[in-house]
Design a protein around this motif. Structure first.
Motif, PDB file in Angstrom:
ATOM      1  N   GLY A  51      43.253  16.262 -22.406  1.00  0.00           N
ATOM      2  CA  GLY A  51      43.733  15.740 -21.130  1.00  0.00           C
ATOM      3  C   GLY A  51      42.602  15.314 -20.209  1.00  0.00           C
ATOM      4  N   SER A  52      42.947  14.586 -19.154  1.00  0.00           N
ATOM      5  CA  SER A  52      41.949  14.086 -18.199  1.00  0.00           C
ATOM      6  C   SER A  52      41.291  15.209 -17.411  1.00  0.00           C
ATOM      7  CB  SER A  52      42.607  13.096 -17.230  1.00  0.00           C
ATOM      8  OG  SER A  52      43.662  13.717 -16.521  1.00  0.00           O
ATOM      9  N   ASP A  53      41.914  16.407 -17.425  1.00  0.00           N
ATOM     10  CA  ASP A  53      41.326  17.552 -16.713  1.00  0.00           C
ATOM     11  C   ASP A  53      40.475  18.425 -17.624  1.00  0.00           C
ATOM     12  OD1 ASP A  53      43.291  18.568 -18.298  1.00  0.00           O
ATOM     13  OD2 ASP A  53      44.266  19.760 -16.737  1.00  0.00           O
ATOM     14  N   GLY A  54      40.271  17.970 -18.872  1.00  0.00           N
ATOM     15  CA  GLY A  54      39.424  18.718 -19.790  1.00  0.00           C
ATOM     16  C   GLY A  54      40.134  19.827 -20.524  1.00  0.00           C
ATOM     17  N   THR A  55      41.464  19.849 -20.463  1.00  0.00           N
ATOM     18  CA  THR A  55      42.226  20.872 -21.200  1.00  0.00           C
ATOM     19  C   THR A  55      43.083  20.187 -22.259  1.00  0.00           C
ATOM     20  OG1 THR A  55      44.086  20.792 -19.648  1.00  0.00           O
ATOM     21  CG2 THR A  55      42.299  22.367 -19.185  1.00  0.00           C
ATOM     22  N   TRP A  56      43.490  20.976 -23.259  1.00  0.00           N
ATOM     23  CA  TRP A  56      44.311  20.440 -24.347  1.00  0.00           C
ATOM     24  C   TRP A  56      45.787  20.534 -23.991  1.00  0.00           C
ATOM     25  CZ3 TRP A  56      42.377  17.732 -28.302  1.00  0.00           C
ATOM     26  CH2 TRP A  56      41.000  17.841 -28.532  1.00  0.00           C
ATOM     27  N   SER A  57      46.546  19.575 -24.486  1.00  0.00           N
ATOM     28  CA  SER A  57      47.968  19.502 -24.140  1.00  0.00           C
ATOM     29  C   SER A  57      48.763  20.663 -24.726  1.00  0.00           C
ATOM     30  CB  SER A  57      48.555  18.174 -24.633  1.00  0.00           C
ATOM     31  OG  SER A  57      48.395  18.045 -26.045  1.00  0.00           O
ATOM     32  N   VAL A  58      48.348  21.182 -25.885  1.00  0.00           N
ATOM     33  CA  VAL A  58      49.054  22.283 -26.523  1.00  0.00           C
ATOM     34  C   VAL A  58      48.205  23.542 -26.407  1.00  0.00           C
ATOM     35  CG1 VAL A  58      50.110  23.143 -28.650  1.00  0.00           C
ATOM     36  CG2 VAL A  58      50.167  20.695 -28.127  1.00  0.00           C
ATOM     37  N   THR A  59      48.753  24.554 -25.753  1.00  0.00           N
ATOM     38  CA  THR A  59      48.024  25.809 -25.594  1.00  0.00           C
ATOM     39  C   THR A  59      48.261  26.696 -26.813  1.00  0.00           C
ATOM     40  OG1 THR A  59      49.877  26.822 -24.434  1.00  0.00           O
ATOM     41  CG2 THR A  59      48.235  25.671 -23.088  1.00  0.00           C
ATOM     42  N   ARG A  60      47.522  27.805 -26.837  1.00  0.00           N
ATOM     43  CA  ARG A  60      47.572  28.668 -28.019  1.00  0.00           C
ATOM     44  C   ARG A  60      48.992  29.163 -28.326  1.00  0.00           C
ATOM     45  NH1 ARG A  60      43.963  30.620 -31.111  1.00  0.00           N
ATOM     46  NH2 ARG A  60      42.276  29.911 -29.769  1.00  0.00           N
ATOM     47  N   ALA A  61      49.766  29.434 -27.294  1.00  0.00           N
ATOM     48  CA  ALA A  61      51.111  29.960 -27.532  1.00  0.00           C
ATOM     49  C   ALA A  61      52.021  28.940 -28.218  1.00  0.00           C
ATOM     50  CB  ALA A  61      51.735  30.400 -26.216  1.00  0.00           C
ATOM     51  N   SER A  62      51.718  27.664 -28.016  1.00  0.00           N
ATOM     52  CA  SER A  62      52.566  26.611 -28.586  1.00  0.00           C
ATOM     53  C   SER A  62      51.987  25.988 -29.847  1.00  0.00           C
ATOM     54  CB  SER A  62      52.789  25.516 -27.537  1.00  0.00           C
ATOM     55  OG  SER A  62      53.342  26.041 -26.361  1.00  0.00           O
ATOM     56  N   LEU A  63      50.858  26.506 -30.323  1.00  0.00           N
ATOM     57  CA  LEU A  63      50.229  25.926 -31.501  1.00  0.00           C
ATOM     58  C   LEU A  63      51.103  26.124 -32.734  1.00  0.00           C
ATOM     59  CD1 LEU A  63      46.527  27.074 -31.016  1.00  0.00           C
ATOM     60  CD2 LEU A  63      47.403  24.738 -30.825  1.00  0.00           C
ATOM     61  N   PRO A  64      50.987  25.233 -33.696  1.00  0.00           N
ATOM     62  CA  PRO A  64      51.714  25.449 -34.952  1.00  0.00           C
ATOM     63  C   PRO A  64      51.107  26.631 -35.704  1.00  0.00           C
ATOM     64  CG  PRO A  64      50.204  23.622 -35.184  1.00  0.00           C
ATOM     65  CD  PRO A  64      50.163  24.020 -33.741  1.00  0.00           C
ATOM     66  N   SER A  65      51.840  27.133 -36.643  1.00  0.00           N
ATOM     67  CA  SER A  65      51.333  28.245 -37.462  1.00  0.00           C
ATOM     68  C   SER A  65      51.500  27.893 -38.936  1.00  0.00           C
ATOM     69  CB  SER A  65      52.070  29.541 -37.137  1.00  0.00           C
ATOM     70  OG  SER A  65      53.460  29.398 -37.397  1.00  0.00           O
ATOM     71  N   CYS A  66      50.668  28.521 -39.715  1.00  0.00           N
ATOM     72  CA  CYS A  66      50.686  28.287 -41.159  1.00  0.00           C
ATOM     73  C   CYS A  66      51.230  29.534 -41.854  1.00  0.00           C
ATOM     74  CB  CYS A  66      49.294  27.951 -41.665  1.00  0.00           C
ATOM     75  SG  CYS A  66      48.659  26.378 -41.013  1.00  0.00           S
ATOM     76  N   GLU A  67      52.413  29.406 -42.435  1.00  0.00           N
ATOM     77  CA  GLU A  67      53.047  30.516 -43.128  1.00  0.00           C
ATOM     78  C   GLU A  67      52.827  30.345 -44.632  1.00  0.00           C
ATOM     79  OE1 GLU A  67      54.306  32.970 -41.605  1.00  0.00           O
ATOM     80  OE2 GLU A  67      54.343  32.135 -39.567  1.00  0.00           O
TER      81      GLU A  67
END
Length: 319
Positions: free
Chosen positions: A239-255
């Motif tokens: 993002g323009s503020d230097g942060t990522w759009s997807v935070t750790r809680a919303s990241l995908p997971s590998c099962e």
């Protein structure tokens, strides 16, 4: 007729007993204009401005009907011009009233003349006000948003200033600017907002991999071999503020649902029946050591619940 002759003779005698008018003196004025004068008469001279008298200012008509020693007017003179630090001047002495000298700074790259470059030898034998050579300086360096710089002022020609961007920003352009001889700075950089590398996910990776990312840069997540990804987001955007759009809680997971092929071993091999592309969780495979297994080692390996083999580096065989 005879009386007229005596009168003319008397007048002639009187004229012959007078000094003639004083001779002119260049650049001088008489205090009082005077014509032929009798012995004992005095005349005073004054020099015009810029000149001074040499010799007696006042002369006297002597009994021999000649004037005493005549003066002369010579130009006033100034001594050496004032010394100006870091400067030279021309021409060389002597200097008479009205003469001028011109100063110039010895190092025009670092100094500039402040005040009149040319001064004049005045009628009072003093010089007019002299200039100074001051160190040329640059003002404050260009302002760069989201950056700091060193060193602090003052700044003279050839001096440099180095910028450093604050966190979550990347420098674009020259990190160092230079104070130039004209008192201006060279072009400065800009600090662009950036993101640090995105958060990672267990048993997965992302691409592209870079040291930093610009706003709108995007990464794509994927799981390691044979692992299924779950979650709504498979991409992440800087993002323009230097942060990522997807935070750790919303990241995908590998099962993990399978394991990739097991690690190979030295001095042994996997039984042909156990060779395939993927293995189920908790599936067991068997090795065959050429010279038997090392003490305490089993000739087997298991696909773990995390999709990894329990013995990642299967050093199990004797040499």
């Amino acid at each position: 007729m005879q009386s007229l002759h005596y009168i003319k003779q008397f007048i002639s005698l009187k004229t012959e007993q007078l000094c003639p008018s004083p001779p002119p003196v260049t650049q001088a004025l008489l205090a009082t204009p005077i014509g032929p004068s009798p012995p004992g008469s005095c005349v005073t001279f004054y020099c015009v401005p810029g000149f001074k008298i040499v010799g007696p200012r006042t002369i006297t008509c002597k009994n021999d009907l000649s004037w005493s020693e005549m003066p002369c007017c010579v130009p006033n003179e100034c001594g050496d011009p004032p010394t100006v630090a870091d400067a030279t001047f021309t021409p060389e002495p002597p200097y008479s009233s009205g003469d001028m000298v011109t100063y110039s700074c010895t190092n025009v790259d670092t100094h500039e003349l402040e005040g009149p470059a040319t001064i004049t030898c005045q009628a009072n034998e003093r010089w007019s006000a002299s200039p100074t050579c001051v160190l040329r300086e640059c003002g404050d360096p260009p302002t760069v948003v989201a950056a700091t710089f060193t060193p602090a002022p003052p700044y003279t020609p050839t001096e440099t200033v180095t910028y450093t961007c604050i966190a979550k920003h990347t420098l674009e352009g020259p990190a160092t600017v230079t104070c130039q001889a004209d008192g201006r700075w060279t072009a400065g950089p800009v600090c662009i907002t950036t993101c640090c590398p995105p958060p990672s996910i267990p048993l997965g990776t992302f691409s592209p991999i870079k040291d930093s990312y610009l706003p709108s840069d995007q990464v794509t997540y994927k799981c390691c071999n044979g692992i299924t990804m779950t979650g709504s987001f498979t991409t992440n955007t800087c993002g323009s503020d230097g942060t990522w759009s997807v935070t750790r809680a919303s990241l995908p997971s590998c099962e993990p649902t399978v394991c990739p092929p097991p690690p190979s071993i030295l001095h042994g091999f996997i039984f042909e029946v156990d060779r395939k592309l993927t293995y189920a969780i908790n599936e067991l495979i068997h090795y065959n050591c050429n010279y038997g297994p090392k003490p305490g080692k089993a000739e087997s390996n298991t696909c773990g619940p995390d999709g990894l083999w329990t013995d990642v580096f299967a050093d199990i065989c004797d040499e």
